[in-house]
Design a protein around this motif. Structure first.
Motif, PDB file in Angstrom:
ATOM      1  N   THR A  32       0.650  -1.223   0.030  1.00 32.74           N
ATOM      2  CA  THR A  32      -0.036  -0.022  -0.072  1.00 32.74           C
ATOM      3  C   THR A  32       1.018   1.266   0.129  1.00 32.74           C
ATOM      4  OG1 THR A  32      -1.795  -1.110   1.146  1.00 32.74           O
ATOM      5  CG2 THR A  32      -1.744   1.168   1.311  1.00 32.74           C
ATOM      6  N   LYS A  33       1.820   1.388   0.696  1.00 37.09           N
ATOM      7  CA  LYS A  33       2.887   2.282   1.003  1.00 37.09           C
ATOM      8  C   LYS A  33       3.640   2.743  -0.484  1.00 37.09           C
ATOM      9  CE  LYS A  33       6.754   3.994   3.747  1.00 37.09           C
ATOM     10  NZ  LYS A  33       7.894   3.889   2.840  1.00 37.09           N
ATOM     11  N   VAL A  35       2.449   1.860  -3.583  1.00 39.46           N
ATOM     12  CA  VAL A  35       1.701   2.037  -4.429  1.00 39.46           C
ATOM     13  C   VAL A  35       1.342   3.841  -4.335  1.00 39.46           C
ATOM     14  CG1 VAL A  35      -0.836   2.225  -5.443  1.00 39.46           C
ATOM     15  CG2 VAL A  35       0.427  -0.027  -4.930  1.00 39.46           C
ATOM     16  N   LYS A  36       1.041   4.225  -3.208  1.00 40.02           N
ATOM     17  CA  LYS A  36       0.984   5.563  -2.685  1.00 40.02           C
ATOM     18  C   LYS A  36       2.005   6.425  -3.065  1.00 40.02           C
ATOM     19  CE  LYS A  36      -2.719   5.128   0.604  1.00 40.02           C
ATOM     20  NZ  LYS A  36      -3.465   5.484   1.925  1.00 40.02           N
ATOM     21  N   GLU A  37       3.374   5.715  -2.893  1.00 40.41           N
ATOM     22  CA  GLU A  37       4.494   6.790  -3.293  1.00 40.41           C
ATOM     23  C   GLU A  37       4.809   6.432  -4.854  1.00 40.41           C
ATOM     24  OE1 GLU A  37       7.746   4.547  -1.272  1.00 40.41           O
ATOM     25  OE2 GLU A  37       7.063   5.653   0.677  1.00 40.41           O
ATOM     26  N   GLN A  38       4.557   5.726  -5.312  1.00 40.42           N
ATOM     27  CA  GLN A  38       4.363   5.712  -6.905  1.00 40.42           C
ATOM     28  C   GLN A  38       3.620   6.073  -7.681  1.00 40.42           C
ATOM     29  OE1 GLN A  38       7.636   4.420  -8.214  1.00 40.42           O
ATOM     30  NE2 GLN A  38       8.244   4.597  -6.104  1.00 40.42           N
ATOM     31  N   ALA A  39       2.370   6.025  -7.279  1.00 43.11           N
ATOM     32  CA  ALA A  39       1.127   6.610  -8.287  1.00 43.11           C
ATOM     33  C   ALA A  39       0.863   7.867  -7.782  1.00 43.11           C
ATOM     34  CB  ALA A  39       0.103   5.380  -8.092  1.00 43.11           C
ATOM     35  N   PRO A  41      -1.489  10.937  -6.944  1.00 42.87           N
ATOM     36  CA  PRO A  41      -2.893  11.138  -6.917  1.00 42.87           C
ATOM     37  C   PRO A  41      -3.765  12.039  -7.574  1.00 42.87           C
ATOM     38  CG  PRO A  41      -1.647  12.657  -5.376  1.00 42.87           C
ATOM     39  CD  PRO A  41      -0.749  11.824  -6.139  1.00 42.87           C
ATOM     40  N   THR A  42      -4.946  11.348  -7.968  1.00 41.86           N
ATOM     41  CA  THR A  42      -5.731  12.136  -9.137  1.00 41.86           C
ATOM     42  C   THR A  42      -7.024  12.759  -8.937  1.00 41.86           C
ATOM     43  OG1 THR A  42      -6.819  10.015  -9.688  1.00 41.86           O
ATOM     44  CG2 THR A  42      -4.667  10.515 -10.697  1.00 41.86           C
TER      45      THR A  42
END
Length: 84
Positions: A32-33, A35-39, A41-42
């Motif tokens: 989860t961490k 994904v949040k670092e790599q993607a 926010p939209t």
């Protein structure tokens, strides 16, 4: 909270587990961490946050870009379509 099934080869899984253990996180929390670092926010429409603000900030850079009428001024008109 959603559940996701992912498939990884053995090497990737071992590396993910080792990295999660080193970070003292569960595998789920570590992924989860990651994904949040790599993607990025939209917004609700899928655009990166701040996308339109960055376009507006750079608008003065395009003041000399030709308009469509100028770009098409020297084009030859299309021939009329044939009737059937």
């Amino acid at each position: 909270m959603s559940q996701v099934t992912i498939y990884m080869d053995d090497d990737a899984m071992a590396r993910a587990k080792a990295a999660a253990a080193a970070a003292r996180l569960s595998l789920s929390a570590w992924i989860t961490k990651l994904v949040k670092e790599q993607a990025a926010p939209t917004d609700a429409n899928g655009y990166p946050l701040g996308f339109f603000a960055s376009i507006a900030e750079n608008a003065p850079l395009w003041h000399d870009f030709p308009l469509s009428e100028e770009l098409r001024a020297h084009e030859v008109p299309d021939l009329p379509r044939e009737t059937w």
